[in-house]
Design an enzyme around this catalytic site. Structure first.
Site, PDB file in Angstrom:
ATOM      1  N   LYS A  82       0.477  -0.965  -0.002  1.00 25.54           N
ATOM      2  CA  LYS A  82       0.125   0.079  -0.290  1.00 25.54           C
ATOM      3  C   LYS A  82       0.875   1.318   0.369  1.00 25.54           C
ATOM      4  CE  LYS A  82      -4.130  -2.050  -0.115  1.00 25.54           C
ATOM      5  NZ  LYS A  82      -4.721  -2.068   1.585  1.00 25.54           N
ATOM      6  N   ARG A 112      -4.075  -9.698   3.823  1.00 33.70           N
ATOM      7  CA  ARG A 112      -4.448 -10.444   1.953  1.00 33.70           C
ATOM      8  C   ARG A 112      -2.956  -9.454   1.477  1.00 33.70           C
ATOM      9  NH1 ARG A 112      -6.198  -6.662  -1.177  1.00 33.70           N
ATOM     10  NH2 ARG A 112      -7.354  -7.912  -3.228  1.00 33.70           N
TER      11      ARG A 112
END
Length: 286
Positions: free
Chosen positions: A222, A262
């Site tokens: 991210k 995840r």
């Protein structure tokens, strides 16, 4: 809770589980186009399982910041051929979608879990999950929508707002008859939050655990990690160069109580968790 009830599997959450990302998209922020055909995506599924994935998460529409909505027919055409092969691999399979029609088609094809960035707020989505009777579901917090979430992220302390949203989303779903054992929550790292807010959600993850549901942490590659790595450089490192930071964030999330991580980089994450388990086993009992 130490078990996540899904269509074909009761997933033991006494140990942290690795959810491997399968993006069947040309435009995802990290690996768009890498697995855009059914054959390539199924090869990727098989490799993720060899690398140590416990769950496969298949998505046909990018929800990166600024991404446009994908027509329903296109998403179905991307997801269903991959799903048909993935459900034969002997592990729980999740479909990453917010469209009720895709959820229904995926569940009809044997998917075990619905993973929804909109937390079932789109028309008909909650009803599809409630009617199913057994599928697992992951409810994620997203502020605004993919087109605007990073242009105007949340203001102030994000933790109370995320907690309240997830509490209400789970309560509403249980009001439709969905059992608690089917529900997992995701704070939505990167979905309408500032860099500081993302890290606050990790640092204060225990406040979210107080809701009583298992947490899924989605830190992989991210932009907040890119910001942490940027230093004095003009630009942050690209997503593919954030692997070590992603593994560190996954471990920190697990250490703070997350039950599912995840990730794109399954092998590296699974190896790190193997070391974590050894340390935990060697630690004195409290």
């Amino acid at each position: 809770m130490n078990c996540w009830q899904t269509t074909r599997f009761d997933i033991d959450l006494a140990e942290p589980r690795v959810m491997g990302i399968v993006n069947v998209t040309p435009d995802s922020f990290s690996d768009g186009g890498a697995h855009a055909t059914p054959a390539a995506a199924l090869r990727h599924c098989e490799q993720l399982l060899k690398d140590g994935a416990d769950i496969l998460d298949i998505g046909g529409e990018s929800t990166r910041p600024g991404s446009p909505p994908l027509p329903l027919a296109d998403e179905l055409a991307r997801v269903l051929p991959v799903l048909a092969g993935a459900v034969t691999l002997g592990v729980p399979v999740s479909v990453d979608t917010y469209k009720a029609e895709v959820m229904q088609a995926a569940l009809d094809a044997g998917a075990n879990i619905v993973n929804d960035v909109w937390a079932l707020r789109q028309p008909g989505a909650a009803q599809v999950v409630a009617r199913h009777g057994r599928c697992g579901v992951c409810l994620m917090h997203m502020y605004r929508d993919p087109q605007t979430m990073q242009a105007a992220p949340m203001a102030g302390d994000a933790v109370p707002g995320v907690l309240q949203f997830l509490q209400h989303a789970a309560h509403d779903l249980r009001g439709l008859g969905v059992e608690m054992a089917r529900i997992v929550l995701d704070p939505g790292i990167g979905f309408g939050k500032t860099v500081a807010q993302n890290f606050a959600l990790l640092a204060r993850q225990g406040e979210l655990l107080a809701l009583g549901y298992p947490l899924l942490a989605g830190w992989s590659r991210k932009s907040a990690l890119g910001a942490a790595l940027q230093g004095d450089a003009d630009t942050p490192p690209p997503p593919a160069e954030r692997v070590a930071a992603s593994v560190a964030a996954a471990l920190l999330a697990v250490e703070r109580g997350a039950r599912i991580v995840r990730v794109h980089d399954v092998r590296e994450t699974a190896q790190a968790l193997a070391v974590w388990r050894r340390v935990r086993a060697a630690s004195p009992a409290p």
